[in-house]
Write a protein that holds these residues in place. Sequence first.
Motif, PDB file in Angstrom:
ATOM      1  N   LEU A   1       3.463  13.929   1.730  1.00 13.55           N
ATOM      2  CA  LEU A   1       2.691  14.909   0.963  1.00 13.55           C
ATOM      3  C   LEU A   1       1.346  15.167   1.634  1.00 13.55           C
ATOM      4  O   LEU A   1       0.891  16.313   1.730  1.00 13.55           O
ATOM      5  CB  LEU A   1       2.491  14.404  -0.469  1.00 13.55           C
ATOM      6  CG  LEU A   1       1.593  15.279  -1.349  1.00 13.55           C
ATOM      7  CD1 LEU A   1       2.203  16.675  -1.502  1.00 13.55           C
ATOM      8  CD2 LEU A   1       1.418  14.655  -2.714  1.00 13.55           C
TER       9      LEU A   1
ATOM     10  N   LEU B   1       1.652  17.625   4.342  1.00 14.06           N
ATOM     11  CA  LEU B   1       1.837  18.980   3.822  1.00 14.06           C
ATOM     12  C   LEU B   1       0.504  19.563   3.367  1.00 14.06           C
ATOM     13  O   LEU B   1       0.175  20.713   3.660  1.00 14.06           O
ATOM     14  CB  LEU B   1       2.790  18.970   2.622  1.00 14.06           C
ATOM     15  CG  LEU B   1       4.270  19.011   2.900  1.00 14.06           C
ATOM     16  CD1 LEU B   1       5.045  19.020   1.594  1.00 14.06           C
ATOM     17  CD2 LEU B   1       4.653  20.234   3.707  1.00 14.06           C
ATOM     18  N   GLU B   2      -0.262  18.751   2.629  1.00 16.10           N
ATOM     19  CA  GLU B   2      -1.542  19.238   2.104  1.00 16.10           C
ATOM     20  C   GLU B   2      -2.506  19.542   3.243  1.00 16.10           C
ATOM     21  O   GLU B   2      -3.239  20.530   3.207  1.00 16.10           O
ATOM     22  CB  GLU B   2      -2.149  18.212   1.138  1.00 16.10           C
ATOM     23  CG  GLU B   2      -1.436  18.190  -0.209  1.00 16.10           C
ATOM     24  CD  GLU B   2      -1.900  17.075  -1.126  1.00 16.10           C
ATOM     25  OE1 GLU B   2      -2.427  16.061  -0.626  1.00 16.10           O
ATOM     26  OE2 GLU B   2      -1.713  17.217  -2.339  1.00 16.10           O
TER      27      GLU B   2
ATOM     28  N   GLU C   1      -1.664  20.451   6.295  1.00 19.42           N
ATOM     29  CA  GLU C   1      -1.163  21.666   6.956  1.00 19.42           C
ATOM     30  C   GLU C   1      -1.551  22.894   6.146  1.00 19.42           C
ATOM     31  O   GLU C   1      -1.991  23.911   6.704  1.00 19.42           O
ATOM     32  CB  GLU C   1       0.379  21.569   7.090  1.00 19.42           C
ATOM     33  CG  GLU C   1       1.051  22.791   7.683  1.00 19.42           C
ATOM     34  CD  GLU C   1       0.891  22.921   9.181  1.00 19.42           C
ATOM     35  OE1 GLU C   1       0.196  22.076   9.793  1.00 19.42           O
ATOM     36  OE2 GLU C   1       1.409  23.883   9.743  1.00 19.42           O
ATOM     37  N   GLU C   2      -1.415  22.799   4.815  1.00 20.42           N
ATOM     38  CA  GLU C   2      -1.767  23.942   3.958  1.00 20.42           C
ATOM     39  C   GLU C   2      -3.257  24.244   4.072  1.00 20.42           C
ATOM     40  O   GLU C   2      -3.658  25.408   4.199  1.00 20.42           O
ATOM     41  CB  GLU C   2      -1.409  23.627   2.495  1.00 20.42           C
ATOM     42  CG  GLU C   2      -1.466  24.863   1.605  1.00 20.42           C
ATOM     43  CD  GLU C   2      -1.490  24.540   0.127  1.00 20.42           C
ATOM     44  OE1 GLU C   2      -1.850  23.401  -0.227  1.00 20.42           O
ATOM     45  OE2 GLU C   2      -1.147  25.434  -0.660  1.00 20.42           O
TER      46      GLU C   2
ATOM     47  N   LEU D   1      -3.934  25.945   7.443  1.00 20.77           N
ATOM     48  CA  LEU D   1      -3.474  27.346   7.486  1.00 20.77           C
ATOM     49  C   LEU D   1      -4.378  28.240   6.647  1.00 20.77           C
ATOM     50  O   LEU D   1      -4.705  29.364   7.061  1.00 20.77           O
ATOM     51  CB  LEU D   1      -2.031  27.452   6.973  1.00 20.77           C
ATOM     52  CG  LEU D   1      -0.961  26.963   7.943  1.00 20.77           C
ATOM     53  CD1 LEU D   1       0.395  26.902   7.258  1.00 20.77           C
ATOM     54  CD2 LEU D   1      -0.856  27.869   9.165  1.00 20.77           C
ATOM     55  N   LYS D   2      -4.804  27.764   5.495  1.00 23.76           N
ATOM     56  CA  LYS D   2      -5.683  28.589   4.636  1.00 23.76           C
ATOM     57  C   LYS D   2      -7.023  28.811   5.324  1.00 23.76           C
ATOM     58  O   LYS D   2      -7.607  29.895   5.253  1.00 23.76           O
ATOM     59  CB  LYS D   2      -5.877  27.931   3.273  1.00 23.76           C
ATOM     60  CG  LYS D   2      -4.698  28.147   2.340  1.00 23.76           C
ATOM     61  CD  LYS D   2      -4.927  27.570   0.968  1.00 23.76           C
ATOM     62  CE  LYS D   2      -3.757  28.005   0.071  1.00 23.76           C
ATOM     63  NZ  LYS D   2      -3.724  27.294  -1.201  1.00 23.76           N
TER      64      LYS D   2
ATOM     65  N   ALA E   1      -7.473  28.858   8.586  1.00 24.79           N
ATOM     66  CA  ALA E   1      -7.196  29.806   9.679  1.00 24.79           C
ATOM     67  C   ALA E   1      -7.105  31.219   9.135  1.00 24.79           C
ATOM     68  O   ALA E   1      -7.625  32.177   9.727  1.00 24.79           O
ATOM     69  CB  ALA E   1      -5.886  29.437  10.386  1.00 24.79           C
ATOM     70  N   TYR E   2      -6.469  31.385   7.987  1.00 29.76           N
ATOM     71  CA  TYR E   2      -6.319  32.700   7.364  1.00 29.76           C
ATOM     72  C   TYR E   2      -7.683  33.289   7.008  1.00 29.76           C
ATOM     73  O   TYR E   2      -7.976  34.459   7.286  1.00 29.76           O
ATOM     74  CB  TYR E   2      -5.450  32.592   6.103  1.00 29.76           C
ATOM     75  CG  TYR E   2      -5.196  33.914   5.420  1.00 29.76           C
ATOM     76  CD1 TYR E   2      -5.952  34.306   4.314  1.00 29.76           C
ATOM     77  CD2 TYR E   2      -4.228  34.796   5.900  1.00 29.76           C
ATOM     78  CE1 TYR E   2      -5.732  35.533   3.703  1.00 29.76           C
ATOM     79  CE2 TYR E   2      -4.005  36.016   5.294  1.00 29.76           C
ATOM     80  CZ  TYR E   2      -4.758  36.371   4.191  1.00 29.76           C
ATOM     81  OH  TYR E   2      -4.543  37.584   3.594  1.00 29.76           O
TER      82      TYR E   2
ATOM     83  N   LEU F   1      -9.525  34.309  10.221  1.00 30.78           N
ATOM     84  CA  LEU F   1      -8.969  35.524  10.822  1.00 30.78           C
ATOM     85  C   LEU F   1      -9.335  36.753   9.994  1.00 30.78           C
ATOM     86  O   LEU F   1      -9.644  37.815  10.544  1.00 30.78           O
ATOM     87  CB  LEU F   1      -7.446  35.426  10.940  1.00 30.78           C
ATOM     88  CG  LEU F   1      -6.944  34.522  12.060  1.00 30.78           C
ATOM     89  CD1 LEU F   1      -5.465  34.230  11.876  1.00 30.78           C
ATOM     90  CD2 LEU F   1      -7.185  35.138  13.419  1.00 30.78           C
ATOM     91  N   THR F   2      -9.316  36.622   8.669  1.00 32.64           N
ATOM     92  CA  THR F   2      -9.667  37.751   7.803  1.00 32.64           C
ATOM     93  C   THR F   2     -11.123  38.146   8.034  1.00 32.64           C
ATOM     94  O   THR F   2     -11.460  39.330   8.097  1.00 32.64           O
ATOM     95  CB  THR F   2      -9.468  37.382   6.321  1.00 32.64           C
ATOM     96  OG1 THR F   2      -8.181  36.829   6.164  1.00 32.64           O
ATOM     97  CG2 THR F   2      -9.614  38.587   5.418  1.00 32.64           C
TER      98      THR F   2
ATOM     99  N   ALA G   1     -12.799  37.584  10.830  1.00 32.94           N
ATOM    100  CA  ALA G   1     -12.887  38.157  12.179  1.00 32.94           C
ATOM    101  C   ALA G   1     -12.473  39.621  12.148  1.00 32.94           C
ATOM    102  O   ALA G   1     -13.091  40.489  12.771  1.00 32.94           O
ATOM    103  CB  ALA G   1     -11.999  37.375  13.151  1.00 32.94           C
ATOM    104  N   ARG G   2     -11.424  39.931  11.387  1.00 32.55           N
ATOM    105  CA  ARG G   2     -10.935  41.314  11.286  1.00 32.55           C
ATOM    106  C   ARG G   2     -11.975  42.192  10.597  1.00 32.55           C
ATOM    107  O   ARG G   2     -12.232  43.317  11.016  1.00 32.55           O
ATOM    108  CB  ARG G   2      -9.636  41.351  10.502  1.00 32.55           C
ATOM    109  CG  ARG G   2      -9.147  42.774  10.293  1.00 32.55           C
ATOM    110  CD  ARG G   2      -7.897  42.827   9.519  1.00 32.55           C
ATOM    111  NE  ARG G   2      -6.804  43.211  10.365  1.00 32.55           N
ATOM    112  CZ  ARG G   2      -5.537  43.277   9.958  1.00 32.55           C
ATOM    113  NH1 ARG G   2      -5.234  42.938   8.730  1.00 32.55           N
ATOM    114  NH2 ARG G   2      -4.592  43.649  10.775  1.00 32.55           N
TER     115      ARG G   2
ATOM    116  N   LEU H   1     -14.670  42.967  12.963  1.00 29.74           N
ATOM    117  CA  LEU H   1     -14.198  43.954  13.937  1.00 29.74           C
ATOM    118  C   LEU H   1     -14.297  45.362  13.365  1.00 29.74           C
ATOM    119  O   LEU H   1     -14.780  46.289  14.015  1.00 29.74           O
ATOM    120  CB  LEU H   1     -12.713  43.697  14.263  1.00 29.74           C
ATOM    121  CG  LEU H   1     -12.367  43.066  15.596  1.00 29.74           C
ATOM    122  CD1 LEU H   1     -10.866  42.886  15.692  1.00 29.74           C
ATOM    123  CD2 LEU H   1     -12.860  43.886  16.772  1.00 29.74           C
TER     124      LEU H   1
ATOM    125  N   ALA I   1     -16.740  48.246  14.739  1.00 28.78           N
ATOM    126  CA  ALA I   1     -16.071  49.286  15.538  1.00 28.78           C
ATOM    127  C   ALA I   1     -16.830  50.598  15.411  1.00 28.78           C
ATOM    128  O   ALA I   1     -16.941  51.163  14.332  1.00 28.78           O
ATOM    129  CB  ALA I   1     -14.633  49.456  15.059  1.00 28.78           C
TER     130      ALA I   1
END
Lengths: 278, 176
Positions: B35, B38-39, B41-42, B45-46, B48-49, B52-53, B55-56, B59, B63
């Motif tokens: 467990l 898993l926690e 990794e979650e 990923l959150k 990283a998300y 990235l959001t 960073a976008r 951008l 622009a």
Amino acid sequence: MTFSPQTRQRFGVGCFSAGLLLTALACGILASHARLFSQKRDTAVMIGTQLPKLKSTVSLLAASVAAEQMFARQALAAREEQASVYVLPQSSPGPRVVKTLQELSLALGKLGSLRFEKLMFDPAVSDEGSIKKLTGHLTVRGSLQDTARLLTILGFGGDMMVRDAITPADQELFLRQTEASAPLSLPAAEDFLYLDLIEYASDPDAHEQRLLADMSVDTASALRAMLLSAGLADVRSAFTGIAPSLKERNLWPMPLFDVRSVTRDQDRWTVEFVTYGR
Amino acid sequence: MLIFGAVFCLMSVALTYVVSPDRFPVKVGENTVRLKDLEDEERRLKAAYAELTEARARLLQSADAPVLRQVETLRSMVVPIGSVLLGIEDVRRGFRIADADPVALSTVRYDGERRSVAIGGDVRDTAGRSMQILASFVDGLRSLPSVASVSEPEYRATPLTGGGTSSPFAVTLILR
């Protein structure tokens, strides 16, 4: 020191009660721990099933951001200039519309029965903030098929890249499908969307083949079908036999062409449209 | 009883620390995972998300492409009337059999403000089934993806001199 029988009895009862309480407490701790095990297991299953989707979303987003960063570094300035000069020019969009329309009517005349009759622009240009609207009237003679094809091409006016011809929702679906079935091709899929539209339309088979070359036959077929139904079938059928001459004469992109009305009288078609400048 | 209760309670407390659910793997689908992994990794990923959001968003803000943005806004208002007309023509041609072309379109009128296409014409059938063909033609128009609704035409069958019937029609398509 001696204790009276009553004291000893009370002490015994007290110890027994305390022992019972501690036993009950211990049972409560064990029951709660067992519930915790069950909850943690359910949490693990929930996270475990959601993780693959989250991984896919992050992967797609990473590829999109990388592509947008690349575009911003290498091509954005060029596209902005292209849009400023050809799509939404500071001078009148009329001359470029005329040149592109004549080229299209010549090409469609050879491929079918379309004949260009007349093109007129209203003398007054309406101002809407930073945008200038120029209204025009086009008259052509031809079949419904040929006229519809002309209007389809004109409908792509303003589109510079492949992604401009596909809705954002369909772009997302295409990238998601690529990530699911051919993740190593995701950067190539992003690059495909940023491909110059007239470049693609000049040889769509070659560009699609380049994108799909490293995929299995089934995946390639499914993705190709998705792209065609998302709008590239219209690009292909509209520009076949025409894109190379538009590219050669530097007549694409053309200004935005917004059709306001179409009237048919036998084989004569009158189209009222608006094109834009700044 | 007191000693038993005290020892039992102490052992229960010790058990909750020693036998933690995080130490034991859980079967998720075909995989066996811990467990904690898993926690972790979650969380990764959150994070990283979120990164990235951000960073976008940076951008998009940085622009410098005001003309492209104006083009995007104007483009979203353009109706692909050419594709709609091609769709109508495809439906019409679907009724051809050998040399027979029963559905003829004589009038087409597109109104951009109302997002409507009014078409008129005539269906002819030597076997006298012109109304059936007309009904199927209207159904075919309804199935076009860019069409929200099609008005129901007036159905009539006028006998033709050489045999068969003719059904003139006028329908209005409302676009999505």
